[in-house]
Design a protein around this motif. Structure first.
Motif, PDB file in Angstrom:
ATOM      1  N   PRO A 268       8.999  17.043 -32.070  1.00 49.29           N
ATOM      2  CA  PRO A 268       8.166  18.197 -31.686  1.00 49.29           C
ATOM      3  C   PRO A 268       6.725  18.026 -32.149  1.00 49.29           C
ATOM      4  CG  PRO A 268      10.282  18.927 -32.565  1.00 49.29           C
ATOM      5  CD  PRO A 268      10.207  17.450 -32.808  1.00 49.29           C
ATOM      6  N   GLY A 269       5.811  18.314 -31.261  1.00 48.64           N
ATOM      7  CA  GLY A 269       4.396  18.240 -31.575  1.00 48.64           C
ATOM      8  C   GLY A 269       3.776  16.872 -31.395  1.00 48.64           C
ATOM      9  N   ARG A 270       4.575  15.874 -30.984  1.00 47.73           N
ATOM     10  CA  ARG A 270       4.037  14.536 -30.793  1.00 47.73           C
ATOM     11  C   ARG A 270       4.438  14.019 -29.424  1.00 47.73           C
ATOM     12  NH1 ARG A 270       5.004  10.395 -35.503  1.00 47.73           N
ATOM     13  NH2 ARG A 270       3.432   9.379 -34.197  1.00 47.73           N
ATOM     14  N   PRO A 271       3.637  13.119 -28.831  1.00 51.29           N
ATOM     15  CA  PRO A 271       4.018  12.548 -27.534  1.00 51.29           C
ATOM     16  C   PRO A 271       5.328  11.781 -27.659  1.00 51.29           C
ATOM     17  CG  PRO A 271       1.705  12.112 -28.032  1.00 51.29           C
ATOM     18  CD  PRO A 271       2.313  12.658 -29.284  1.00 51.29           C
ATOM     19  N   PRO A 272       6.103  11.732 -26.581  1.00 53.76           N
ATOM     20  CA  PRO A 272       7.366  10.987 -26.631  1.00 53.76           C
ATOM     21  C   PRO A 272       7.129   9.507 -26.881  1.00 53.76           C
ATOM     22  CG  PRO A 272       7.276  12.433 -24.706  1.00 53.76           C
ATOM     23  CD  PRO A 272       5.899  12.419 -25.299  1.00 53.76           C
ATOM     24  N   ALA A 273       8.080   8.889 -27.558  1.00 54.33           N
ATOM     25  CA  ALA A 273       8.057   7.456 -27.799  1.00 54.33           C
ATOM     26  C   ALA A 273       9.363   6.871 -27.272  1.00 54.33           C
ATOM     27  CB  ALA A 273       7.878   7.150 -29.286  1.00 54.33           C
ATOM     28  N   ALA A 274       9.383   5.553 -27.146  1.00 50.52           N
ATOM     29  CA  ALA A 274      10.572   4.887 -26.619  1.00 50.52           C
ATOM     30  C   ALA A 274      10.810   3.613 -27.403  1.00 50.52           C
ATOM     31  CB  ALA A 274      10.412   4.591 -25.138  1.00 50.52           C
ATOM     32  N   ARG A 275      12.071   3.212 -27.420  1.00 52.46           N
ATOM     33  CA  ARG A 275      12.425   2.010 -28.162  1.00 52.46           C
ATOM     34  C   ARG A 275      13.550   1.297 -27.405  1.00 52.46           C
ATOM     35  NH1 ARG A 275      11.855  -0.086 -33.300  1.00 52.46           N
ATOM     36  NH2 ARG A 275      13.643  -1.160 -34.197  1.00 52.46           N
ATOM     37  N   MET A 276      13.339   0.033 -27.118  1.00 49.78           N
ATOM     38  CA  MET A 276      14.374  -0.804 -26.514  1.00 49.78           C
ATOM     39  C   MET A 276      14.716  -1.909 -27.496  1.00 49.78           C
ATOM     40  SD  MET A 276      14.628  -2.690 -22.778  1.00 49.78           S
ATOM     41  CE  MET A 276      13.145  -3.663 -22.957  1.00 49.78           C
ATOM     42  N   VAL A 277      15.985  -2.004 -27.858  1.00 46.06           N
ATOM     43  CA  VAL A 277      16.443  -2.966 -28.864  1.00 46.06           C
ATOM     44  C   VAL A 277      17.661  -3.690 -28.316  1.00 46.06           C
ATOM     45  CG1 VAL A 277      17.288  -3.284 -31.214  1.00 46.06           C
ATOM     46  CG2 VAL A 277      15.587  -1.511 -30.735  1.00 46.06           C
ATOM     47  N   TRP A 278      17.644  -5.023 -28.478  1.00 43.78           N
ATOM     48  CA  TRP A 278      18.795  -5.858 -28.083  1.00 43.78           C
ATOM     49  C   TRP A 278      18.758  -7.089 -28.962  1.00 43.78           C
ATOM     50  CZ3 TRP A 278      19.753  -8.905 -22.977  1.00 43.78           C
ATOM     51  CH2 TRP A 278      21.130  -8.964 -22.719  1.00 43.78           C
ATOM     52  N   ASN A 279      19.464  -7.051 -30.065  1.00 37.53           N
ATOM     53  CA  ASN A 279      19.357  -8.076 -31.091  1.00 37.53           C
ATOM     54  C   ASN A 279      20.658  -8.847 -31.265  1.00 37.53           C
ATOM     55  OD1 ASN A 279      16.676  -7.493 -31.697  1.00 37.53           O
ATOM     56  ND2 ASN A 279      17.223  -5.950 -33.210  1.00 37.53           N
ATOM     57  N   ASP A 280      20.501 -10.073 -31.810  1.00 34.38           N
ATOM     58  CA  ASP A 280      21.644 -10.941 -32.141  1.00 34.38           C
ATOM     59  C   ASP A 280      22.566 -11.132 -30.946  1.00 34.38           C
ATOM     60  OD1 ASP A 280      20.753 -11.186 -34.794  1.00 34.38           O
ATOM     61  OD2 ASP A 280      21.720  -9.285 -35.334  1.00 34.38           O
ATOM     62  N   VAL A 281      21.963 -11.399 -29.792  1.00 38.77           N
ATOM     63  CA  VAL A 281      22.756 -11.634 -28.582  1.00 38.77           C
ATOM     64  C   VAL A 281      23.065 -13.124 -28.506  1.00 38.77           C
ATOM     65  CG1 VAL A 281      22.838 -11.404 -26.088  1.00 38.77           C
ATOM     66  CG2 VAL A 281      21.605  -9.709 -27.456  1.00 38.77           C
ATOM     67  N   PRO A 282      24.312 -13.532 -28.653  1.00 40.97           N
ATOM     68  CA  PRO A 282      24.624 -14.970 -28.604  1.00 40.97           C
ATOM     69  C   PRO A 282      24.484 -15.509 -27.185  1.00 40.97           C
ATOM     70  CG  PRO A 282      26.629 -13.657 -28.830  1.00 40.97           C
ATOM     71  CD  PRO A 282      25.485 -12.702 -28.945  1.00 40.97           C
ATOM     72  N   LEU A 283      24.044 -16.793 -27.115  1.00 37.91           N
ATOM     73  CA  LEU A 283      23.786 -17.439 -25.835  1.00 37.91           C
ATOM     74  C   LEU A 283      24.679 -18.658 -25.687  1.00 37.91           C
ATOM     75  CD1 LEU A 283      19.875 -17.296 -25.917  1.00 37.91           C
ATOM     76  CD2 LEU A 283      21.435 -15.665 -24.846  1.00 37.91           C
TER      77      LEU A 283
END
Length: 888
Positions: A557-572
């Motif tokens: 509340p009182g602040r602009p929205p923020a966003a976060r995209m996280v995708w860690n330790d993905v084995p290949l």
């Protein structure tokens, strides 16, 4: 038993205990038309003076009757005074009594104790004062009064005895006690709970009534004088659907001297709805509380006047076929026929949610087998009459879960809600059948700003916060970074369809959930072929996937929205040219807010074997490739411990590759809207003279291009370049050349090599000097599957005398094969420059491209002469220029 008086009149006497006298009265009431204040009369009739007189409609009631129980032996003479005397000795009784007052409302009488101890007070002979006789009236009252009751209080009980008559339709115009009110009154005024009359008089000109009734859900007050209504008030209790707040509806009619009606005393009606339960508490925790995720619900405006008064709607029970009059109505303002919009405040942890919506007033009606506020059939009918209402909101954060252990996916930016209703043990309750939410994560990361339609999943509503999928998206939404991977870390361009919103992960694909046995996700179910990592399909590289990319909106509340995209330790895993080492992983973190975007994407421990492991030409190993971008700054890419190995037919360059240590170099980064390029350049020492062989101007370059549009990563290697070729001297001959190649996982994308050789002779006699040269060369170029092979010859020279006169001539003749057109083409250019002390001139002659064999179209990049040249045109032009310079 009958006797005869001396005058011959018979005298009847009551015998037994059940003798009765039934007296009929003329109509005791006139149903008069009522209308809102200020409304003109429906009719206007001419008066004797010629003016028009306003007229309202009216209709007489039916006759009334009173049954008198006569004591045994009571004499009855069949004359007016004889009948009146007998009435005075008898007592009115319920059986056989039917007083229609008001119109179509038929009552029987009882005293305050529920019995029949009632008296009719009426004069037997006319009462004359000063020559004026008063109107005859029968005043009905209880014989015994309750202690403290005023003498003028008749203390009568009124019991409805003819419900069918009460249901009679109105006479085609509005009356103070309409059909719905009469039906309601008939259902409540029973012998057990009668209405109470403080005055009831019958006369030849109409009845006079002052009566009222007060029941749990209905109240009635009625004043009528000599058959004409003076004041009528009805109050119906009920609730407001779908919110369930209790309210009361008052219908009030009063006779007024109306200036707008020529000061006639006309009936005017007003209709007022009052909310008696301003604040409604939420239901206990459970499915219903989860379906409407707010606290207290308040209607902030409590009184609504000036309503339309004839809006009552009936309900027919489909199960029984029984019709219930006046079950509900939609409050509507008479002014402009506007539906009432009730202002609503819903309490929420992030701040109150306010909106306005129409509601239905549902009367609290009880009948055998029917209770309006708990009847499921009526609840379903109301949902059809007032379907779920969509209301707009200004985009406010709302905690849709309200869990004691909150998570990022609980709070959403809501731009609209659709409010429906359901029936609960606590009455009508609101539910959210849909929401319009903006997902700031999509807006911030992808620029997708339109609201999305969502609704609660049935599993969440039934199970609560233990079920992770709270919302389902309808229609599904694509999270697509293909073509804009600069927003998702440059190296990776994920794309997946989302049809649900998880508390932990944000938008997800409900069909691509971890398998119950393995706990892993099948990447092929989640990612289409367009989703890539380094240009390779993600579904081919990812293995052991535990969860999809987490895309979470962060609303404070009182602040602009923020966003976060996280995708860690993905084995290949290995796939085609992508060859990871043990422990190779992908890590991605994107944080976007009003302050900017921070991006980190890293792929570790892998090699690119190009174009394929089965036919390798180039192998580039990386300890890590890291894409970073800080808020407000340009993106950058870092390559750690990069090694280049030439394979296959390019092994001849391996020693040169070993001499190039890219790990110790810092790449030059160039960022465009389409790609990010990391380039290395290393100058090598000249090859020392070895016999007759000398090579100088050696430079090795490597470029790694990361496109942002989903195309594959490419690697380019150069040994010198077209712009800066190496030089080579063999004995008296010299030349230059270069080699450039580019590969990606699809194969060799470009190969260009050239080698030029020739000889040059220069002389200097102080007063004059000059040089002549002749060079030949060959260039091979492969681009996009098209091959161009070019051989060329350059001949020229220059002479300078005393620094005053200089002449130079350069002739270039080329012959090329173009695979695209299967054509053999030729071209010649001649450049002559002459420089005197006070004059200089330059002449350039270009023969254009000639197709010597095959094909038929000239190179579009070359300036071709207009129209096809004649076979000997080139020779003629050469001779013309030769003649021009012959004097020199």
């Amino acid at each position: 038993m009958a006797e005869t008086r001396p005058d011959g009149m018979p005298v009847l006497k009551a015998t037994g205990t059940d003798a009765r006298l039934v007296v009929s009265f003329p109509p005791q009431h006139v149903a008069e038309e009522t209308s809102p204040a200020g409304q003109s009369a429906p009719k206007a009739l001419p008066a004797a003076s010629g003016t028009l007189v306003p007229v309202w409609n009216g209709m007489l009631s039916g006759p009334s009757r009173i049954a008198f129980a006569l004591p045994q032996g009571t004499p009855l003479v069949p004359t007016v005074d004889g009948i009146l005397q007998a009435m005075g000795q008898g007592r009115p009784m319920a059986a056989g009594t039917a007083v229609e007052l008001p119109w179509r409302m038929v009552f029987a009488l009882q005293d305050h104790q529920g019995g029949q101890d009632i008296t009719s007070d009426h004069p037997v002979l006319p009462l004359t004062v000063a020559g004026v006789s008063g109107l005859w009236r029968a005043c009905l009252r209880a014989s015994r009064r309750e202690p403290g009751t005023p003498v003028q209080d008749a203390s009568l009980g009124l019991c409805a005895v003819d419900p069918a008559t009460a249901k009679s339709p109105d006479p085609g115009f509005s009356v103070p006690l309409g059909q719905v009110g009469r039906d309601r009154l008939a259902g409540n005024a029973t012998p057990a709970q009668p209405a109470r009359a403080t005055r009831l008089e019958l006369s030849a000109l109409g009845g006079t009534l002052t009566a009222s009734g007060r029941w749990d859900a209905f109240q009635w007050e009625h004043d009528a004088v000599l058959g004409r209504d003076v004041r009528v008030r009805m109050e119906t209790s009920g609730v407001l659907y779908p919110l369930g707040h209790r309210a009361r509806y008052v219908e009030f009619s009063e006779r007024l001297f109306d200036p707008s009606a020529g000061h006639a005393a006309v009936l005017r009606s007003t209709f007022v709805l009052t909310v008696t339960e301003p604040v409604r508490r939420p239901p206990p925790d459970g499915p219903l509380a989860r379906a409407f995720p707010f606290g207290d619900v308040e209607i902030t405006t409590l009184v609504y006047g000036g309503l339309v008064g004839d809006g009552w709607q009936s309900f027919t029970d489909p199960a029984t076929g029984q019709t219930h009059l006046g079950a509900y109505f939609k409050p509507t303002f008479a002014d402009g026929d506007r539906t009432v919009e009730f202002p609503v405040r819903c309490a929420a942890p992030q701040g109150d949610v306010r909106f306005a919506m129409p509601l239905l007033f549902v009367a609290d009606v009880a009948a055998p087998g029917f209770t309006s506020l708990t009847h499921p059939g009526l609840a379903q009918h109301l949902g059809n009459v007032l379907p779920p209402q969509a209301v707009r909101l200004p985009g406010i954060p709302v905690d849709l879960v309200r869990s004691a252990a909150p998570r990022d996916g609980d709070v959403h930016e809501v731009h609209g809600i659709t409010v429906g209703g359901t029936l609960h043990a606590t009455g009508y309750r609101p539910v959210l059948t849909g929401l319009d939410v903006r997902l700031p994560a999509l807006r911030t990361l992808l620029g997708k700003d339109e609201p999305r339609r969502v609704e609660f999943t049935p599993e969440y509503v039934s199970q609560g916060a233990s079920h992770d999928l709270v919302l389902k998206l309808d229609p599904p939404v694509d999270i697509d970074f293909v073509g804009k991977s600069d927003r998702s870390g440059g190296l990776v361009a994920p794309r997946f369809t989302t049809d649900a919103v998880s508390r932990d992960l944000g938008p997800v694909n409900s069909a691509a959930r971890p398998a119950p046995g393995t706990g892993t996700i099948d990447p092929a179910l989640l990612f289409p072929q367009e989703a890539t990592l380094l240009g390779f399909p993600l579904s081919d590289l990812v293995t052991g996937l535990k969860k999809p990319p987490t895309v979470i909106s962060q609303l404070v509340p009182g602040r602009p929205p923020a966003a976060r995209m996280v995708w860690n330790d993905v084995p290949l895993k290995a796939s085609g040219p992508f060859q990871p080492a043990d422990g190779s992983t992908l890590d991605l973190t994107v944080t976007a807010s009003a302050d900017g975007t921070d991006t980190l994407c890293e792929v570790t421990d892998f090699a690119l074997v190009l174009p394929s492991p089965s036919a390798p030409l180039l192998k580039v190993r990386f300890a890590s490739v890291t894409f970073t971008q800080k808020s407000g700054g340009p993106p950058s890419i870092a390559l750690k411990d990069t090694e280049v190995e030439f394979l296959g037919v390019l092994q001849l360059l391996q020693e040169l590759g070993e001499a190039v240590d890219l790990a110790d170099l810092d790449p030059q980064i160039e960022v465009t809207p389409d790609e990010l390029v990391a380039s290395y350049s290393l100058s090598l020492p000249s090859v020392p003279p070895s016999g007759a062989f000398v090579m100088t101007n050696l430079e090795v370059s490597t470029e790694i291009a990361v496109p942002f549009d989903g195309k594959p990563v490419s690697v380019a290697f150069g040994f010198a370049s077209r712009e800066n070729p190496f030089t080579l001297t063999v004995l008296m001959f010299g030349g230059r050349g270069y080699l450039e190649l580019e590969l990606d996982h699809r194969g060799l994308r470009r190969l260009e090599a050239a080698l030029e050789f020739g000889a040059m002779l220069a002389v200097d006699f102080v007063v004059a000097r000059g040089e002549v040269h002749a060079f030949g060369g060959i260039r091979f170029e492969l681009t996009g599957g098209e091959v161009t092979l070019t051989g060329y010859l350059r001949i020229g020279g220059c002479v300078e005398v005393l620094g005053l006169i200089s002449v130079s001539v350069e002739l270039c003749i080329s012959l090329a094969y173009q695979s695209a057109t299967k054509a053999l083409v030729g071209r010649a250019t001649l450049v002559i420059e002459v420089d005197f002390t006070l004059f200089s001139a330059s002449v350039e002659l270009d023969s254009g491209t000639w197709t010597l064999a095959g094909g038929g179209s000239a190179d579009p990049a070359d300036p071709a002469p207009p129209g096809p040249p004649a076979p000997d045109e080139g020779l003629a032009r050469w001779r013309a220029y030769q003649a021009a310079f012959a004097p020199l």
